[in-house]
Enzyme design. Structure first.
Site, PDB file in Angstrom:
ATOM      1  N   LYS A   1      16.089  18.064  23.525  1.00 30.83           N
ATOM      2  CA  LYS A   1      15.974  19.538  23.491  1.00 30.83           C
ATOM      3  C   LYS A   1      17.153  20.205  24.180  1.00 30.83           C
ATOM      4  O   LYS A   1      17.632  19.742  25.208  1.00 30.83           O
ATOM      5  CB  LYS A   1      14.687  19.953  24.208  1.00 30.83           C
ATOM      6  CG  LYS A   1      14.605  21.475  24.427  1.00 30.83           C
ATOM      7  CD  LYS A   1      13.209  21.958  24.464  1.00 30.83           C
ATOM      8  CE  LYS A   1      12.660  22.015  25.868  1.00 30.83           C
ATOM      9  NZ  LYS A   1      11.255  22.461  25.823  1.00 30.83           N
TER      10      LYS A   1
ATOM     11  N   PRO B   1       3.144  17.671  30.536  1.00 35.66           N
ATOM     12  CA  PRO B   1       1.942  16.962  30.980  1.00 35.66           C
ATOM     13  C   PRO B   1       1.637  15.687  30.196  1.00 35.66           C
ATOM     14  O   PRO B   1       0.731  14.949  30.548  1.00 35.66           O
ATOM     15  CB  PRO B   1       0.836  17.990  30.775  1.00 35.66           C
ATOM     16  CG  PRO B   1       1.306  18.796  29.604  1.00 35.66           C
ATOM     17  CD  PRO B   1       2.793  18.877  29.756  1.00 35.66           C
TER      18      PRO B   1
HETATM   19  N1  SAM Z   1       7.195  17.090  26.118  1.00 33.79           N
HETATM   20  C1  SAM Z   1       6.258  17.456  27.169  1.00 33.79           C
HETATM   21  C2  SAM Z   1       4.862  17.330  26.598  1.00 33.79           C
HETATM   22  O1  SAM Z   1       4.754  17.322  25.388  1.00 33.79           O
HETATM   23  O2  SAM Z   1       3.899  17.234  27.356  1.00 33.79           O
HETATM   24  C3  SAM Z   1       6.540  18.857  27.691  1.00 33.79           C
HETATM   25  C4  SAM Z   1       7.803  18.901  28.487  1.00 33.79           C
HETATM   26  S1  SAM Z   1       8.053  20.419  29.329  1.00 33.79           S
HETATM   27  C5  SAM Z   1       8.558  21.468  28.056  1.00 33.79           C
HETATM   28  C6  SAM Z   1       9.592  20.131  30.127  1.00 33.79           C
HETATM   29  C7  SAM Z   1       9.477  19.170  31.303  1.00 33.79           C
HETATM   30  O3  SAM Z   1      10.793  18.790  31.721  1.00 33.79           O
HETATM   31  C8  SAM Z   1       8.804  19.768  32.537  1.00 33.79           C
HETATM   32  O4  SAM Z   1       7.608  19.098  32.800  1.00 33.79           O
HETATM   33  C9  SAM Z   1       9.820  19.544  33.646  1.00 33.79           C
HETATM   34  O5  SAM Z   1       9.248  19.174  34.871  1.00 33.79           O
HETATM   35  C10 SAM Z   1      10.667  18.429  33.066  1.00 33.79           C
HETATM   36  N2  SAM Z   1      11.976  18.283  33.680  1.00 33.79           N
HETATM   37  C11 SAM Z   1      12.948  19.221  33.833  1.00 33.79           C
HETATM   38  N3  SAM Z   1      14.000  18.712  34.483  1.00 33.79           N
HETATM   39  C12 SAM Z   1      13.707  17.412  34.730  1.00 33.79           C
HETATM   40  C13 SAM Z   1      14.398  16.352  35.370  1.00 33.79           C
HETATM   41  N4  SAM Z   1      15.625  16.535  35.898  1.00 33.79           N
HETATM   42  N5  SAM Z   1      13.806  15.144  35.456  1.00 33.79           N
HETATM   43  C14 SAM Z   1      12.570  14.948  34.938  1.00 33.79           C
HETATM   44  N6  SAM Z   1      11.855  15.918  34.326  1.00 33.79           N
HETATM   45  C15 SAM Z   1      12.418  17.132  34.216  1.00 33.79           C
END
Ligand code: SAM
Length: 258
Positions: free
Chosen positions: A189, A78
């Site tokens: 990550k 978010p």
């Molecule tokens: N770092 C963020 C924060 O501090 O608010 C939290 C990130 S959350 C752990 C992981 C995010 O990776 C999710 O919102 C997901 O939608 C996104 N995600 C996963 N695959 C993705 C992709 N192919 N392209 C863009 N976003 C992606």
């Protein structure tokens, strides 16, 4: 505590994005969330989610983000890493005596607007068109730091999740070689597993220092860790013309992304 489950879940959008535990709706998990000191601190300090502390802790120890830096945040929803990055690079010019930085955040999900941050919501980072949009935002400038907290949707099959996570990292790495400036850094990550060494080898060849880090805010039970690759040296010359499609092969740097 008499708080509706739906309300509780809406407080922790990061965890919702990570998926599996929310879907099981476990009371144990909710209790853990409610007791989690990072969740409480995130609310108190106005971070959008507890993940902010992972980046804050890594940055505190390894000094990645500086005023004036250009930063790309992949998997930004978010938005807590964007919040941290915007503050550290002075993206809102809150300090008039320091250079002003740039933060670009990308996510599949909607990200609510953030001061000083350019957001590409509803965007799959692995798609060429999205990467072209990022390049367009950069207007030819090279990047100081690429961050990726991207996580695949959990299938609860650990090995598959690991492989998907490796593919996401490989996509970040391929893009990074086209946009990072020499001396730039990458924080990415990964869900740990048998394929991680391939990424490690690829990173080792392109950065002066590569570490595996797990900040205190990253839950002990989770298989997440971060590759912290510092001081980008460029792509070794023997790999410049590589056309391999394997995600963990050394990337081609043609086209600035992919
Ligand atoms: N770092 C963020 C924060 O501090 O608010 C939290 C990130 S959350 C752990 C992981 C995010 O990776 C999710 O919102 C997901 O939608 C996104 N995600 C996963 N695959 C993705 C992709 N192919 N392209 C863009 N976003 C992606």
């Amino acid at each position: 505590m008499s708080i509706a489950k739906e309300n509780v879940l809406s407080l922790f959008p990061c965890e919702k994005a990570e998926g599996a535990k929310v879907r099981t709706g476990s009371q144990k998990w909710l209790t853990k969330q409610l007791k989690d000191p990072y969740v409480k601190r995130a609310k108190l300090e106005n971070w959008r989610c507890r993940s902010a502390f992972k980046l804050l802790e890594i940055d505190e120890k390894h000094k990645l983000l500086k005023p004036g830096n250009i930063v790309i945040d992949c998997g930004a929803a978010p938005g807590s890493w964007c919040q941290v990055a915007a503050k550290k690079v002075n993206a809102t010019q809150s300090d008039l005596n320091r250079p002003v930085g740039t933060v670009i955040g990308v996510d599949l999900l909607q990200i609510d607007p953030l001061d000083g941050v350019t957001l590409l919501s509803g965007s799959d980072f692995t798609h060429k068109d999205v990467q072209k949009s990022i390049l367009h935002c950069l207007g030819g400038q090279k990047v100081h730091v690429v961050l990726s907290d991207m996580a695949p949707k959990s299938s609860e099959a650990r090995h598959l999740d690991h492989e998907l996570s490796v593919e996401l990292c490989a996509s970040v790495l391929r893009f990074s070689v086209g946009v990072l400036r020499h001396g730039g850094h990458l924080l990415c990550k990964l869900w740990m597993g048998p394929e991680q060494y391939k990424l490690h080898v690829a990173l080792d060849r392109m950065f002066s220092s590569v570490k595996v880090v797990k900040p205190p805010a990253s839950r002990m039970g989770s298989s997440e860790m971060y590759f912290l690759a510092k001081d980008f040296k460029g792509v070794p010359s023997d790999k410049l013309r590589s056309t391999s499609k394997s995600p963990t092969e050394m990337p081609s740097n043609e086209g600035g992304g992919g």
